[in-house]
Scaffold this active site. Sequence first.
Site, short mmCIF file in Angstrom:
data_model
loop_
_atom_site.label_atom_id
_atom_site.label_comp_id
_atom_site.label_asym_id
_atom_site.label_seq_id
_atom_site.Cartn_x
_atom_site.Cartn_y
_atom_site.Cartn_z
N ASP A 264 -5.92 -5.14 24.69
CA ASP A 264 -5.75 -6.40 25.42
C ASP A 264 -6.36 -7.56 24.64
O ASP A 264 -7.20 -7.37 23.75
CB ASP A 264 -6.43 -6.31 26.79
CG ASP A 264 -7.92 -6.04 26.70
OD1 ASP A 264 -8.31 -5.15 25.90
OD2 ASP A 264 -8.72 -6.70 27.39
N ASP A 265 -5.96 -8.76 24.98
CA ASP A 265 -6.49 -9.99 24.38
C ASP A 265 -6.37 -9.99 22.86
O ASP A 265 -7.32 -10.31 22.14
CB ASP A 265 -7.96 -10.20 24.80
CG ASP A 265 -8.09 -10.46 26.28
OD1 ASP A 265 -7.07 -10.75 26.93
OD2 ASP A 265 -9.22 -10.37 26.80
N ILE A 266 -5.18 -9.60 22.38
CA ILE A 266 -4.92 -9.59 20.94
C ILE A 266 -3.55 -10.21 20.69
O ILE A 266 -2.75 -10.36 21.61
CB ILE A 266 -4.98 -8.16 20.34
CG1 ILE A 266 -3.94 -7.26 21.03
CG2 ILE A 266 -6.37 -7.57 20.47
CD1 ILE A 266 -3.82 -5.88 20.42
#
Length: 553
Positions: A264-266
């Site tokens: 996540d958050d990439i």
Amino acid sequence: MSRICPTPQEVVESATSTPIPSVVAVINGPDTDPAARRVLEATLRGAGAEVRHVRARDVVPNEHLLVYLGGPAENPTTARILQRLNVKGPEDLPAEGYVLASGRAGDRSVVTLAGADPTGTYYAAHTFRQLLDGTDRLPSIAIRDWPRLSVRGAIEGFYGSPWSDEDRADQLAFYGAHKLNTYQYSPKDDPYLRERWRDPYPDTELAQLASLVAQARDHHVTFTYALSPGLSVCYSSNDDLAALVAKFEQLYAIGVRSFNVPLDDISYTDWNCAADEERFGTGGGAAGTAQAYLLNRVVEAFVAQHDDVSPLQLFGHRIMLWDNYPVNDYQRGRLALAPYTGRQPRLADQLVGVVANPMNQAAASKLGLYSVADYAWNPERFDPQQSWQDSLDEYAKGDENVSTALRMFCDTQHWLETITGVDAPELAAAIEAFWPAWLAKDDAAITTFERHVVAFAAAPDVLKGGLEPAFATETRPWLTTMTVWGEAMATCLDLLRAHRESDAQAVRTLTTRLDTLVSRARSEVDPNDPSVPVKVADGVADRFVRDVLTAVR
């Protein structure tokens, strides 16, 4: 009957109850869950009873309460007692289900706490604890209960200061007491989990994690290690696969049996290595292919090599929801203290479970996690508003004054419900009712609002003295700011009176005082980001001050 959280599936209660006697005899089986025993013993002693452990064949005086602890696989004697109470046993219940029954069996009072498995027995003990909370009488009751979702818990997955080990230990105890069975360790600011994920944990940090794993086990909570390699992983790299497996093996060695690889958050358009673009191409589809390639290899190289490792979470089965509630790392300056709304009961038909992402403030997060536990166990009977009030009452330990002050404080942090257009709905409603009363010189209604303002300003001190110290420590900037806004609103009332009485000197003095209070209210900052001032009743308390200043000019 005391409030039971999570809400049980089936409850049959009679109007009769019996006092807890001075001596309670407990009959355990050879395999009765030790954690359930500890909970039961603490509950009975808290009710003023002496606990004696006896065998099923021992002669026990009739005036002693008999408690049979353990399901069929733990304590074979419970089945006979359930039959005498005319209550069906837990054999057909799903994992973690339980039966709790109390009443008269012949000429004596008995209680049976029987789980479909040891975790179910542990949950039965916690339900029994709640039944006796604040009372020394035991109701005649039959509860058959089981979870609707098999995975229920929290994921420490926020940015900013991670929880301390003390916070985590406290959370694990809270999870067990509220039938949450999962804790996912994934704090974004643990360097060995995200930024330096390839590096093994040093001995000190590894020992701390090992302690948490053991504590989780004691509370029937599954400790999941959720590694986040996405910032730098090369999906096609054999070396990175080896590093990932090595990290998992290090955690496996300290007792971890549940793993996750949240990506996540990439970026889904930028590769971390040229080899990935060459192998997978470009675009979101290529990123998905690369991630699936890596996860398949992790399953083959690690999960499949251990018979006791759970399937990789989020992989190869029904969806598990990572719910960003009550996390506040994307809204610095605010706490997230609002009911758990907008989650429909039929979600349970599609999900294997829910893990909530809490706040940096661990103690304050319990208010929201209470309702997550309530929803995940029994979504069909979940009432967001009732569950929220119950969470406040429980956290206030039944003290009505503390619960009222806590509700007032939480009202200032309702930004999760800004879809309604009001940040502090209860304060806003009180202010809305005040203005017509002021114009009409309705003294009774004006007095009602004055009392609300006085209680608002006093609430932080009530909470500091009535809640666990960790709550006051975590929320200190918000509590301080609430006090100041309360003083500012009280000053506003004095200012309005001075203006109505044409006392020009008092108007000048009070206006100056009000300016000072507003400056103070805006001076406290979020400890996780000192560049951001904390917000309390944002757009409500400050607007009231502005409106009053406009009215007297």
